[in-house]
Design an enzyme around this catalytic site. Structure first.
Site, PDB file in Angstrom:
ATOM      1  N   ASP A   9      37.617  55.968 123.236  1.00  0.00           N
ATOM      2  CA  ASP A   9      37.032  57.168 123.800  1.00  0.00           C
ATOM      3  C   ASP A   9      35.957  56.551 125.040  1.00  0.00           C
ATOM      4  O   ASP A   9      35.155  55.579 124.673  1.00  0.00           O
ATOM      5  CB  ASP A   9      36.215  57.858 122.781  1.00  0.00           C
ATOM      6  CG  ASP A   9      36.040  59.143 123.195  1.00  0.00           C
ATOM      7  OD1 ASP A   9      36.228  59.665 124.182  1.00  0.00           O
ATOM      8  OD2 ASP A   9      34.921  59.938 122.384  1.00  0.00           O
ATOM      9  N   ARG A  39      33.438  59.164 130.962  1.00  0.00           N
ATOM     10  CA  ARG A  39      32.068  59.004 131.178  1.00  0.00           C
ATOM     11  C   ARG A  39      31.569  57.580 131.885  1.00  0.00           C
ATOM     12  O   ARG A  39      31.008  57.455 132.739  1.00  0.00           O
ATOM     13  CB  ARG A  39      31.284  58.998 129.875  1.00  0.00           C
ATOM     14  CG  ARG A  39      30.789  60.301 129.696  1.00  0.00           C
ATOM     15  CD  ARG A  39      30.531  60.573 128.047  1.00  0.00           C
ATOM     16  NE  ARG A  39      31.747  60.517 127.190  1.00  0.00           N
ATOM     17  CZ  ARG A  39      31.546  60.214 125.916  1.00  0.00           C
ATOM     18  NH1 ARG A  39      30.484  59.962 125.480  1.00  0.00           N
ATOM     19  NH2 ARG A  39      32.687  60.110 125.193  1.00  0.00           N
ATOM     20  N   ARG A  57      37.798  60.122 137.260  1.00  0.00           N
ATOM     21  CA  ARG A  57      38.262  59.943 135.735  1.00  0.00           C
ATOM     22  C   ARG A  57      39.487  58.876 135.636  1.00  0.00           C
ATOM     23  O   ARG A  57      39.562  58.136 134.705  1.00  0.00           O
ATOM     24  CB  ARG A  57      38.562  61.233 134.970  1.00  0.00           C
ATOM     25  CG  ARG A  57      37.288  62.114 134.947  1.00  0.00           C
ATOM     26  CD  ARG A  57      37.701  63.289 134.100  1.00  0.00           C
ATOM     27  NE  ARG A  57      38.178  63.121 132.839  1.00  0.00           N
ATOM     28  CZ  ARG A  57      37.274  62.984 131.753  1.00  0.00           C
ATOM     29  NH1 ARG A  57      36.357  62.787 131.830  1.00  0.00           N
ATOM     30  NH2 ARG A  57      38.136  62.875 130.497  1.00  0.00           N
ATOM     31  N   THR A  92      47.354  65.803 120.671  1.00  0.00           N
ATOM     32  CA  THR A  92      47.968  66.757 120.707  1.00  0.00           C
ATOM     33  C   THR A  92      47.103  67.848 121.678  1.00  0.00           C
ATOM     34  O   THR A  92      47.741  68.741 122.212  1.00  0.00           O
ATOM     35  CB  THR A  92      48.441  67.344 119.423  1.00  0.00           C
ATOM     36  OG1 THR A  92      47.481  67.204 118.516  1.00  0.00           O
ATOM     37  CG2 THR A  92      49.652  66.861 118.786  1.00  0.00           C
ATOM     38  N   GLU A  93      45.975  67.671 121.471  1.00  0.00           N
ATOM     39  CA  GLU A  93      44.945  68.514 122.371  1.00  0.00           C
ATOM     40  C   GLU A  93      44.664  67.915 123.720  1.00  0.00           C
ATOM     41  O   GLU A  93      44.246  69.008 124.498  1.00  0.00           O
ATOM     42  CB  GLU A  93      43.717  68.438 121.465  1.00  0.00           C
ATOM     43  CG  GLU A  93      43.457  69.258 120.320  1.00  0.00           C
ATOM     44  CD  GLU A  93      44.174  68.362 118.977  1.00  0.00           C
ATOM     45  OE1 GLU A  93      43.893  67.284 118.918  1.00  0.00           O
ATOM     46  OE2 GLU A  93      45.285  69.227 118.235  1.00  0.00           O
ATOM     47  N   ASN A  94      45.040  66.894 124.013  1.00  0.00           N
ATOM     48  CA  ASN A  94      44.624  66.310 125.333  1.00  0.00           C
ATOM     49  C   ASN A  94      45.470  67.029 126.436  1.00  0.00           C
ATOM     50  O   ASN A  94      45.287  66.794 127.809  1.00  0.00           O
ATOM     51  CB  ASN A  94      45.044  64.849 125.564  1.00  0.00           C
ATOM     52  CG  ASN A  94      44.088  63.860 124.651  1.00  0.00           C
ATOM     53  OD1 ASN A  94      44.156  62.728 124.218  1.00  0.00           O
ATOM     54  ND2 ASN A  94      42.674  64.629 124.774  1.00  0.00           N
ATOM     55  N   TRP A  95      46.723  67.896 125.991  1.00  0.00           N
ATOM     56  CA  TRP A  95      47.211  68.510 127.138  1.00  0.00           C
ATOM     57  C   TRP A  95      46.629  69.520 127.804  1.00  0.00           C
ATOM     58  O   TRP A  95      46.925  70.006 128.967  1.00  0.00           O
ATOM     59  CB  TRP A  95      48.528  69.095 126.370  1.00  0.00           C
ATOM     60  CG  TRP A  95      49.720  68.250 125.889  1.00  0.00           C
ATOM     61  CD1 TRP A  95      49.935  67.975 124.336  1.00  0.00           C
ATOM     62  CD2 TRP A  95      50.498  67.406 126.494  1.00  0.00           C
ATOM     63  NE1 TRP A  95      50.756  67.136 124.216  1.00  0.00           N
ATOM     64  CE2 TRP A  95      51.417  66.854 125.267  1.00  0.00           C
ATOM     65  CE3 TRP A  95      50.792  67.511 127.840  1.00  0.00           C
ATOM     66  CZ2 TRP A  95      52.249  65.879 125.797  1.00  0.00           C
ATOM     67  CZ3 TRP A  95      51.813  66.282 128.183  1.00  0.00           C
ATOM     68  CH2 TRP A  95      52.594  65.646 127.016  1.00  0.00           C
ATOM     69  N   ARG A 149      43.595  69.153 128.963  1.00  0.00           N
ATOM     70  CA  ARG A 149      43.245  68.437 130.353  1.00  0.00           C
ATOM     71  C   ARG A 149      43.847  68.863 131.794  1.00  0.00           C
ATOM     72  O   ARG A 149      45.109  69.131 131.744  1.00  0.00           O
ATOM     73  CB  ARG A 149      42.978  66.907 130.174  1.00  0.00           C
ATOM     74  CG  ARG A 149      42.303  66.571 129.024  1.00  0.00           C
ATOM     75  CD  ARG A 149      42.110  65.054 128.947  1.00  0.00           C
ATOM     76  NE  ARG A 149      41.222  64.802 127.803  1.00  0.00           N
ATOM     77  CZ  ARG A 149      40.400  63.786 127.753  1.00  0.00           C
ATOM     78  NH1 ARG A 149      40.365  62.775 128.722  1.00  0.00           N
ATOM     79  NH2 ARG A 149      39.704  63.555 126.618  1.00  0.00           N
ATOM     80  N   ARG A 178      35.071  53.776 116.580  1.00  0.00           N
ATOM     81  CA  ARG A 178      34.949  54.576 117.584  1.00  0.00           C
ATOM     82  C   ARG A 178      33.909  54.470 118.588  1.00  0.00           C
ATOM     83  O   ARG A 178      32.700  54.698 117.939  1.00  0.00           O
ATOM     84  CB  ARG A 178      34.840  56.208 116.951  1.00  0.00           C
ATOM     85  CG  ARG A 178      34.689  57.223 118.174  1.00  0.00           C
ATOM     86  CD  ARG A 178      34.962  58.688 117.769  1.00  0.00           C
ATOM     87  NE  ARG A 178      35.096  59.301 119.277  1.00  0.00           N
ATOM     88  CZ  ARG A 178      35.835  60.611 119.034  1.00  0.00           C
ATOM     89  NH1 ARG A 178      36.183  61.394 117.978  1.00  0.00           N
ATOM     90  NH2 ARG A 178      35.924  60.993 120.202  1.00  0.00           N
TER      91      ARG A 178
HETATM   92  C1  FPP Z   1      39.482  59.379 125.835  1.00  0.00           C
HETATM   93  O1  FPP Z   1      38.378  58.868 126.813  1.00  0.00           O
HETATM   94  C2  FPP Z   1      40.526  58.368 126.435  1.00  0.00           C
HETATM   95  C3  FPP Z   1      41.767  59.184 126.499  1.00  0.00           C
HETATM   96  C4  FPP Z   1      42.121  60.492 126.124  1.00  0.00           C
HETATM   97  C5  FPP Z   1      42.944  58.423 127.112  1.00  0.00           C
HETATM   98  C6  FPP Z   1      42.997  56.991 126.477  1.00  0.00           C
HETATM   99  C7  FPP Z   1      44.209  56.321 127.428  1.00  0.00           C
HETATM  100  C8  FPP Z   1      44.031  55.117 127.660  1.00  0.00           C
HETATM  101  C9  FPP Z   1      42.914  53.924 127.384  1.00  0.00           C
HETATM  102  C10 FPP Z   1      45.010  54.402 128.164  1.00  0.00           C
HETATM  103  C11 FPP Z   1      45.774  53.825 127.202  1.00  0.00           C
HETATM  104  C12 FPP Z   1      47.081  53.119 127.970  1.00  0.00           C
HETATM  105  C13 FPP Z   1      47.825  52.595 126.872  1.00  0.00           C
HETATM  106  C14 FPP Z   1      48.991  51.723 127.659  1.00  0.00           C
HETATM  107  C15 FPP Z   1      48.163  52.659 125.564  1.00  0.00           C
HETATM  108  P1  FPP Z   1      37.926  60.339 127.560  1.00  0.00           P
HETATM  109  O2  FPP Z   1      38.786  60.347 128.890  1.00  0.00           O
HETATM  110  O3  FPP Z   1      38.073  61.524 126.793  1.00  0.00           O
HETATM  111  O4  FPP Z   1      36.255  60.094 127.980  1.00  0.00           O
HETATM  112  P2  FPP Z   1      35.233  61.141 127.905  1.00  0.00           P
HETATM  113  O5  FPP Z   1      35.119  61.399 126.461  1.00  0.00           O
HETATM  114  O6  FPP Z   1      34.221  59.865 128.312  1.00  0.00           O
HETATM  115  O7  FPP Z   1      35.645  62.088 128.928  1.00  0.00           O
END
Ligand code: FPP
Length: 237
Positions: free
Chosen positions: A22, A26, A35, A68-71, A73, A185
């Site tokens: 995570d 940011r 991003r 499943t919630e990341n869709w 975005r 985390r």
């Molecule tokens: C969370 O950070 C990250 C994700 C939802 C995507 C994670 C994906 C990768 C690190 C790439 C993985 C690649 C492979 C090959 C497995 P966020 O975007 O929610 O960060 P934020 O909370 O600061 O906005």
């Protein structure tokens, strides 16, 4: 650095480590970057940490790549993350020597068909690897996983009286694998976000303000040291 030849250290290393990657967004924002630059940097960190886990002898590593919630975005961001995964999977032959066994957990039916094919290929190619078992959670949700397990048990006509914790575990995406001992985390959030909710019943946790792209092997070591100093009682005394 933890070396494989130190049995007293090895004995205490967690068998299964799970990481919520995570803070990519940011990290990018702080640098006035899009991003997508955060996800690219996060992907680099993922490769470095997986390699390091394998080197020090972590047997199972599970990373949360897409929930499943990341869709929810923006479409562009989802496309970008899927593109990073596609590139990683296409590049898999270059990681052959690392001896890492790959497995994807989650509902893969919603992914683009070329990604599904690349996943099957990567799992097949790495199936005899003897190093770290690397689970990549993709379109993964803990509740969704439990529902999927219940449906599978019903389809197999398993009688209610035959359902035990073990039987349910055997129907999860992680069937046959030990539960995570340790969940990491970064990024200053203190929640599980629907990650391995069944499997993490007795896990230990480590939280940190470091954003995932800044997470280095030295931070991983620090987390592992914290884990190794803990007394796990599993409900006993
Ligand atoms: C969370 O950070 C990250 C994700 C939802 C995507 C994670 C994906 C990768 C690190 C790439 C993985 C690649 C492979 C090959 C497995 P966020 O975007 O929610 O960060 P934020 O909370 O600061 O906005």
């Amino acid at each position: 650095m933890f070396r494989k030849k130190e049995p007293e250290v090895m004995r205490d290393l967690p068998t299964h480590v799970a990481i919520i990657m995570d803070g990519n967004g940011r990290w990018a924002k702080r640098r006035h970057l899009p991003r997508t630059a955060g996800h690219a940097a996060g992907s680099k960190t993922f490769k470095e940490i997986a390699r390091y886990a394998n080197k020090i002898g972590i047997k199972y590593l599970t990373v949360y790549a897409f929930s499943t919630e990341n869709w929810k975005r923006p479409e562009e961001e989802v496309k970008n993350i899927m593109g990073i995964l596609r590139d990683y999977l296409k590049d898999i032959d270059n990681f052959k020597d690392e001896n890492i066994r790959l497995k994807f957990i989650g509902d893969l039916t919603r992914l683009d068909s070329d990604i599904v094919e690349l996943i099957a290929e990567a799992e097949e190619k790495s199936k005899n690897a003897t190093g770290t078992h690397l689970n990549i959670a993709l379109n993964y949700g803990g509740r969704d996983e439990i529902i999927h397990a219940v449906k599978s048990m019903m389809n197999e006509n398993i009688k209610p009286e035959d359902i035990t914790e073990q039987v349910l575990s055997d129907h999860l995406y992680t069937a046959g694998q030990p539960d995570p001992d340790f969940i990491i985390r970064p990024s200053g959030e203190y929640r599980l976000s629907n990650f391995l909710i069944w499997q993490s019943a007795y896990a230990e946790y480590w939280f940190s303000d470091i954003l995932w792209p800044d997470f280095k092997p030295k931070h991983f070591e620090k987390a592992l040291e914290s884990y190794m100093g803990r007394n796990r009682r599993f409900g006993g005394i």
